[in-house]
Scaffold this motif. Structure first.
Motif, PDB file in Angstrom:
ATOM      1  N   HIS A   1     -89.010 -49.527  56.035  1.00  0.00           N
ATOM      2  CA  HIS A   1     -89.390 -50.904  56.579  1.00  0.00           C
ATOM      3  C   HIS A   1     -90.325 -51.293  57.288  1.00  0.00           C
ATOM      4  O   HIS A   1     -90.763 -50.630  58.072  1.00  0.00           O
ATOM      5  N   LYS A   2     -90.760 -52.424  56.807  1.00  0.00           N
ATOM      6  CA  LYS A   2     -92.271 -52.872  57.688  1.00  0.00           C
ATOM      7  C   LYS A   2     -92.238 -54.345  57.625  1.00  0.00           C
ATOM      8  O   LYS A   2     -92.236 -54.845  56.280  1.00  0.00           O
TER       9      LYS A   2
ATOM     10  N   ASP B   1     -89.028 -53.119  52.213  1.00  0.00           N
ATOM     11  CA  ASP B   1     -87.653 -53.361  52.409  1.00  0.00           C
ATOM     12  C   ASP B   1     -86.658 -52.456  51.833  1.00  0.00           C
ATOM     13  O   ASP B   1     -85.655 -52.714  51.089  1.00  0.00           O
ATOM     14  N   GLY B   2     -86.800 -50.995  52.731  1.00  0.00           N
ATOM     15  CA  GLY B   2     -85.961 -50.054  52.191  1.00  0.00           C
ATOM     16  C   GLY B   2     -86.543 -49.395  51.009  1.00  0.00           C
ATOM     17  O   GLY B   2     -86.058 -48.845  50.159  1.00  0.00           O
ATOM     18  N   VAL B   3     -88.076 -48.743  51.154  1.00  0.00           N
ATOM     19  CA  VAL B   3     -88.669 -47.981  49.906  1.00  0.00           C
ATOM     20  C   VAL B   3     -88.118 -46.611  50.192  1.00  0.00           C
ATOM     21  O   VAL B   3     -88.296 -46.193  51.276  1.00  0.00           O
ATOM     22  N   ASP B   4     -88.149 -46.089  49.170  1.00  0.00           N
ATOM     23  CA  ASP B   4     -87.798 -44.711  48.926  1.00  0.00           C
ATOM     24  C   ASP B   4     -88.855 -44.001  48.052  1.00  0.00           C
ATOM     25  O   ASP B   4     -89.020 -44.510  46.777  1.00  0.00           O
ATOM     26  N   LEU B   5     -89.662 -43.097  48.143  1.00  0.00           N
ATOM     27  CA  LEU B   5     -90.433 -42.298  47.435  1.00  0.00           C
ATOM     28  C   LEU B   5     -90.455 -40.977  47.603  1.00  0.00           C
ATOM     29  O   LEU B   5     -90.260 -40.286  48.617  1.00  0.00           O
ATOM     30  N   SER B   6     -90.679 -40.097  46.649  1.00  0.00           N
ATOM     31  CA  SER B   6     -90.697 -38.713  46.491  1.00  0.00           C
ATOM     32  C   SER B   6     -91.650 -38.224  45.647  1.00  0.00           C
ATOM     33  O   SER B   6     -91.678 -38.480  44.356  1.00  0.00           O
ATOM     34  N   VAL B   7     -92.877 -37.320  46.127  1.00  0.00           N
ATOM     35  CA  VAL B   7     -93.901 -36.759  45.298  1.00  0.00           C
ATOM     36  C   VAL B   7     -93.636 -35.122  45.544  1.00  0.00           C
ATOM     37  O   VAL B   7     -93.900 -34.684  46.284  1.00  0.00           O
TER      38      VAL B   7
ATOM     39  N   ASP C   1     -91.408 -53.964  44.005  1.00  0.00           N
ATOM     40  CA  ASP C   1     -91.676 -55.662  44.074  1.00  0.00           C
ATOM     41  C   ASP C   1     -90.752 -56.138  45.159  1.00  0.00           C
ATOM     42  O   ASP C   1     -89.281 -55.672  45.193  1.00  0.00           O
ATOM     43  N   HIS C   2     -91.513 -57.081  45.750  1.00  0.00           N
ATOM     44  CA  HIS C   2     -90.553 -57.539  46.805  1.00  0.00           C
ATOM     45  C   HIS C   2     -90.335 -56.477  47.949  1.00  0.00           C
ATOM     46  O   HIS C   2     -89.356 -56.640  48.610  1.00  0.00           O
ATOM     47  N   GLY C   3     -91.035 -55.269  47.993  1.00  0.00           N
ATOM     48  CA  GLY C   3     -90.674 -54.520  49.177  1.00  0.00           C
ATOM     49  C   GLY C   3     -89.781 -53.478  48.763  1.00  0.00           C
ATOM     50  O   GLY C   3     -89.209 -52.556  49.648  1.00  0.00           O
ATOM     51  N   LYS C   4     -89.394 -53.449  47.467  1.00  0.00           N
ATOM     52  CA  LYS C   4     -88.250 -52.359  47.203  1.00  0.00           C
ATOM     53  C   LYS C   4     -88.634 -51.700  45.823  1.00  0.00           C
ATOM     54  O   LYS C   4     -89.596 -52.357  45.088  1.00  0.00           O
ATOM     55  N   VAL C   5     -88.385 -50.493  45.619  1.00  0.00           N
ATOM     56  CA  VAL C   5     -88.619 -49.796  44.390  1.00  0.00           C
ATOM     57  C   VAL C   5     -87.584 -50.512  43.242  1.00  0.00           C
ATOM     58  O   VAL C   5     -86.338 -50.040  43.450  1.00  0.00           O
ATOM     59  N   ILE C   6     -87.945 -50.818  42.236  1.00  0.00           N
ATOM     60  CA  ILE C   6     -87.201 -51.423  41.525  1.00  0.00           C
ATOM     61  C   ILE C   6     -86.947 -50.670  40.053  1.00  0.00           C
ATOM     62  O   ILE C   6     -86.246 -50.940  39.217  1.00  0.00           O
ATOM     63  N   ALA C   7     -87.872 -49.673  39.843  1.00  0.00           N
ATOM     64  CA  ALA C   7     -87.690 -48.660  38.823  1.00  0.00           C
ATOM     65  C   ALA C   7     -88.626 -47.296  39.221  1.00  0.00           C
ATOM     66  O   ALA C   7     -89.588 -47.537  39.847  1.00  0.00           O
TER      67      ALA C   7
END
Length: 327
Positions: free
Chosen positions: A21-22, A31-37, A219-225
């Motif tokens: 969150h930022k 707004d709740g971004v999750d990422l994994s690489v 989009d809008h601070g969220k991962v949508i796909a």
């Protein structure tokens, strides 16, 4: 200064973000971004203007602190262990971070010294990178005399001086001509073959298609796909009939005529119209018949599979050409 020993938590995940969150005032950039690489792979981060891509990169590279959530790079917490993270990464931002008044060789030598690399080794590393990036002939010229493509190559070379296992590339080819873009792609391909892990933000969907093993759409601070390029294309599950109309006044008439055949919202710009259908080849004859009956004059008609650009447009409502990073 010795590079910190790499720690691995959670298998071979090199970059991890959980519920980031930022906010900047009333603007929620993340707004709740999750990422994994995973190690040795490329994640393409896509999203419309203000989606939060650059904010995510700044947090992962310790330039910003998150308001909530956590993130790690090679197991190092970006908030609790920022120095270890910085020694393990390279960063190429949207603008070349080089000193225009220094030569190419001096720029790379200076970066090496900032990483506390011994002087002789730093000069040797600078020469090695200048040769690798095709800049040896300009090693003693001020960077301000370089072309845009040369400056971007020098900037990427600077991010590799300390041999980082993880790279963050924030729109690295923006503003380059096609030949320079392809040249930089080849360099990035080589880095991945050598085992580097990359997080890439880009406004060019063909770039993500070419370079990224997986893609996350923000989009809008969220991962949508998220998924591979092919998985995202299959997600919308359609083909497209592409039309080039002779007259702009026929756009509405063409859309009405083909409405019974469509499987989603049409995309159009000027004289070009893309109609999503479930079976493009199967409905071509019917499409031509309907357009002829509606007296719509066409210059060209073709059928194609969905592209990453179609996915982007479907998910975000923005054309790829309009994408510029805002936050």
């Amino acid at each position: 200064m010795a590079r910190p020993r790499r720690r691995r938590r959670g298998g071979d995940v090199a970059i991890l973000a959980e519920d980031l969150h930022k906010a900047f005032g009333n603007v929620h950039a993340l707004d709740g971004v999750d990422l994994s690489v995973r190690e040795g792979t490329v994640l393409g981060l896509l999203g419309p203007n203000g989606a939060g891509k650059t904010t995510a990169v700044r947090i992962l590279t310790t330039l910003l602190q998150p308001d909530g959530g956590r993130a790690t790079v090679l197991g190092y917490d970006v908030v609790k262990e920022p120095e270890a993270v910085r020694r393990s990464i390279g960063l190429t931002g949207q603008g070349a971070a080089i000193d225009d008044n220094l030569t190419g060789a001096e720029n790379l030598w200076l970066v090496g010294r900032l990483y506390h690399i011994p002087e002789r080794e730093a000069r040797a590393r600078a020469g090695e990178l200048l040769e690798r990036f095709g800049l040896s002939h300009a090693a003693d010229r001020p960077a301000k005399t370089y072309s845009g493509g040369m400056q971007r190559r020098l900037d990427l070379a600077a991010s590799l001086v300390n041999r980082p296992p993880v790279l963050f590339l924030d729109e690295p080819t923006t503003g380059l001509d096609p030949a320079s873009r392809i040249g930089l792609w080849e360099v990035i391909d080589d880095l991945v073959k050598e085992g580097a892990t990359l997080l890439l933000t880009t406004q060019y969907l063909d770039e993500a298609d070419h370079l990224a093993h997986r893609v996350s759409v923000v989009d809008h601070g969220k991962v949508i796909a998220e998924g591979t390029s092919d998985q995202l294309k299959r997600r919308i599950g359609r083909e497209f009939i592409d039309l080039e109309l002779r007259y702009k006044k026929d756009v509405d008439r063409a859309l009405r005529a083909l409405a019974p055949l469509t499987s989603g919202e049409a995309i159009f710009e000027e004289l070009n119209v893309s109609i999503p259908v479930l079976n493009g080849t199967g409905v071509v004859a019917e499409a031509v018949r309907r357009l002829d009956k509606a007296k719509v004059k066409i210059v060209d008609l073709s059928v194609r599979e969905s592209t990453l650009n179609d996915v982007f447009m479907t998910l975000t409502g923005h054309a790829a050409e309009e994408v510029e990073e805002g936050v």
